[in-house]
Design a protein around this motif. Structure first.
Motif, PDB file in Angstrom:
ATOM      1  N   GLY A 287       0.956  -1.498  -0.128  1.00 36.13           N
ATOM      2  CA  GLY A 287      -0.235  -0.180  -0.187  1.00 36.13           C
ATOM      3  C   GLY A 287       1.060   1.587   0.362  1.00 36.13           C
ATOM      4  O   GLY A 287       0.490   2.546  -0.980  1.00 36.13           O
ATOM      5  N   TRP A 288       1.713   1.249   1.158  1.00 41.75           N
ATOM      6  CA  TRP A 288       2.799   2.269   1.142  1.00 41.75           C
ATOM      7  C   TRP A 288       3.772   2.409  -0.732  1.00 41.75           C
ATOM      8  O   TRP A 288       3.239   3.951  -1.347  1.00 41.75           O
ATOM      9  N   ALA A 289       3.956   1.485  -0.536  1.00 42.32           N
ATOM     10  CA  ALA A 289       4.659   1.671  -2.702  1.00 42.32           C
ATOM     11  C   ALA A 289       3.258   2.325  -4.086  1.00 42.32           C
ATOM     12  O   ALA A 289       3.945   3.191  -4.648  1.00 42.32           O
TER      13      ALA A 289
ATOM     14  N   LYS B 241       5.184   3.944  -7.307  1.00 41.91           N
ATOM     15  CA  LYS B 241       5.651   2.941  -7.291  1.00 41.91           C
ATOM     16  C   LYS B 241       4.882   1.909  -8.016  1.00 41.91           C
ATOM     17  O   LYS B 241       4.118   1.476  -8.041  1.00 41.91           O
ATOM     18  N   ARG B 242       5.166   1.105  -9.100  1.00 44.30           N
ATOM     19  CA  ARG B 242       5.328  -0.195  -9.740  1.00 44.30           C
ATOM     20  C   ARG B 242       4.864  -1.572  -8.413  1.00 44.30           C
ATOM     21  O   ARG B 242       5.959  -1.121  -8.249  1.00 44.30           O
ATOM     22  N   THR B 243       3.519  -1.585  -8.943  1.00 41.95           N
ATOM     23  CA  THR B 243       3.188  -2.863  -7.731  1.00 41.95           C
ATOM     24  C   THR B 243       2.092  -3.976  -8.412  1.00 41.95           C
ATOM     25  O   THR B 243       2.113  -3.719  -9.428  1.00 41.95           O
TER      26      THR B 243
ATOM     27  N   LEU C  66     -11.549  -7.565  -3.948  1.00 41.16           N
ATOM     28  CA  LEU C  66     -11.073  -6.234  -5.044  1.00 41.16           C
ATOM     29  C   LEU C  66      -9.835  -5.326  -5.488  1.00 41.16           C
ATOM     30  O   LEU C  66      -9.289  -4.954  -5.836  1.00 41.16           O
ATOM     31  N   MET C  67      -9.907  -5.256  -4.244  1.00 41.42           N
ATOM     32  CA  MET C  67      -8.663  -3.619  -3.409  1.00 41.42           C
ATOM     33  C   MET C  67      -7.682  -3.981  -4.658  1.00 41.42           C
ATOM     34  O   MET C  67      -6.265  -3.672  -4.957  1.00 41.42           O
ATOM     35  N   VAL C  68      -6.719  -5.556  -5.221  1.00 36.53           N
ATOM     36  CA  VAL C  68      -6.078  -6.169  -5.689  1.00 36.53           C
ATOM     37  C   VAL C  68      -6.126  -5.061  -7.012  1.00 36.53           C
ATOM     38  O   VAL C  68      -4.438  -4.404  -7.758  1.00 36.53           O
ATOM     39  N   LEU C  69      -7.073  -4.350  -7.175  1.00 39.55           N
ATOM     40  CA  LEU C  69      -6.946  -3.898  -8.813  1.00 39.55           C
ATOM     41  C   LEU C  69      -6.368  -1.795  -8.174  1.00 39.55           C
ATOM     42  O   LEU C  69      -6.311  -1.361  -9.054  1.00 39.55           O
TER      43      LEU C  69
ATOM     44  N   ASP D 188      -0.862  -2.547 -10.460  1.00 32.17           N
ATOM     45  CA  ASP D 188      -0.328  -2.859 -11.694  1.00 32.17           C
ATOM     46  C   ASP D 188      -0.712  -4.496 -12.369  1.00 32.17           C
ATOM     47  O   ASP D 188      -1.344  -4.469 -13.409  1.00 32.17           O
ATOM     48  N   PHE D 189      -0.343  -5.236 -11.684  1.00 36.47           N
ATOM     49  CA  PHE D 189      -1.004  -6.253 -12.038  1.00 36.47           C
ATOM     50  C   PHE D 189      -0.582  -7.393 -11.368  1.00 36.47           C
ATOM     51  O   PHE D 189      -0.369  -7.162  -9.732  1.00 36.47           O
ATOM     52  N   LEU D 190      -1.770  -8.595 -11.341  1.00 40.30           N
ATOM     53  CA  LEU D 190      -2.365  -9.855 -10.950  1.00 40.30           C
ATOM     54  C   LEU D 190      -0.753 -10.829 -11.616  1.00 40.30           C
ATOM     55  O   LEU D 190      -2.079 -11.236 -12.278  1.00 40.30           O
ATOM     56  N   ALA D 191       0.161 -11.648 -10.795  1.00 40.60           N
ATOM     57  CA  ALA D 191       0.366 -12.492 -11.479  1.00 40.60           C
ATOM     58  C   ALA D 191       0.225 -13.451 -11.027  1.00 40.60           C
ATOM     59  O   ALA D 191       0.007 -14.342 -10.115  1.00 40.60           O
ATOM     60  N   LEU D 192       0.138 -14.789 -11.720  1.00 44.61           N
ATOM     61  CA  LEU D 192      -0.336 -16.330 -11.286  1.00 44.61           C
ATOM     62  C   LEU D 192       1.059 -17.054 -11.493  1.00 44.61           C
ATOM     63  O   LEU D 192       0.704 -18.259 -10.950  1.00 44.61           O
ATOM     64  N   SER D 193       1.842 -16.144 -11.910  1.00 44.60           N
ATOM     65  CA  SER D 193       3.102 -17.690 -12.344  1.00 44.60           C
ATOM     66  C   SER D 193       4.587 -16.217 -11.912  1.00 44.60           C
ATOM     67  O   SER D 193       4.638 -15.458 -12.116  1.00 44.60           O
ATOM     68  N   ILE D 194       5.229 -16.955 -11.803  1.00 44.45           N
ATOM     69  CA  ILE D 194       7.009 -15.962 -11.732  1.00 44.45           C
ATOM     70  C   ILE D 194       7.289 -16.341 -12.555  1.00 44.45           C
ATOM     71  O   ILE D 194       7.321 -14.392 -12.822  1.00 44.45           O
ATOM     72  N   PRO D 195       7.458 -16.456 -13.893  1.00 47.44           N
ATOM     73  CA  PRO D 195       7.753 -16.217 -15.304  1.00 47.44           C
ATOM     74  C   PRO D 195       6.864 -14.804 -15.744  1.00 47.44           C
ATOM     75  O   PRO D 195       6.931 -13.854 -16.326  1.00 47.44           O
ATOM     76  N   GLU D 196       5.082 -14.891 -15.348  1.00 45.51           N
ATOM     77  CA  GLU D 196       3.965 -13.677 -15.303  1.00 45.51           C
ATOM     78  C   GLU D 196       4.796 -12.869 -14.972  1.00 45.51           C
ATOM     79  O   GLU D 196       4.286 -11.742 -15.618  1.00 45.51           O
TER      80      GLU D 196
END
Length: 183
Positions: A115-117, A122-124, A136-139, A142-150
């Protein structure tokens, strides 16, 4: 090639160089995520090993009975020199980071860091490697990734300017509309 530091909050480079991994001591994925990000070429702050020979802050360093503290004891312990040094280490790294990646599951501290970032411009992002309760607040991120490569691809590929006003981004699978978010 070193990334250029942002000149103002909310302005940053296309590829973040310094990544702050926000997570939990109990998260078994955390060491692996740190290693994978380093292998991918990022500089990564690891709260478990912030510097050579430093194994990170633990409340047990302040008091072996920390798990039975009252709220007053917790508040008082925040002023302990070891707690102050641990906070300074983490905050210095958070301020120096270009991006923050929260690795689920984790607790209050990691969410405060994220939250601070986000508030600091900052990119989060959030990395969810296993089923978790939706939120909902994950919006805010900047992104929600489902794998480390993603997550690595997201960290390398886009700048904030390509994610307008922290609105649902294309990386949030399926996107979202205002109607979906009305209460």
């Amino acid at each position: 090639m070193a990334a250029e530091k942002p000149s103002s909050p909310g302005e940053y480079m296309a590829t973040p160089e310094n990544i702050y991994v926000a997570s939990s001591w109990r998260n078994a994925f955390q060491p692996w995520v740190v290693a994978e990000l380093r292998t991918a070429g990022f500089t990564v702050y690891d709260f478990r090993n912030p510097r050579p020979g430093d194994f990170g802050f633990s409340w047990a360093q302040v008091d072996s009975a920390w798990q039975s503290w009252s709220p007053r004891e917790w508040r008082d312990a925040l002023q302990h020199p070891i707690a102050q040094a641990g906070f300074k280490s983490d905050m210095d790294a958070l301020r120096a980071a270009d991006a923050v990646l929260l690795v689920l599951p984790c607790g209050r501290a990691a969410h405060l860091e994220l939250g601070w970032a986000a508030g600091a411009g900052k990119r989060t992002g959030i990395l969810a490697l296993e089923p978790t309760d939706p939120d909902l607040m994950v919006l805010i991120c900047d992104f929600l990734a489902l794998s480390i490569p993603e997550a690595i691809e997201e960290l390398r590929s886009r700048s904030r300017e390509q994610t307008p006003s922290r609105s649902p981004s294309s990386s949030m699978t399926g996107g979202a509309t205002g109607e979906q978010h009305e209460r």
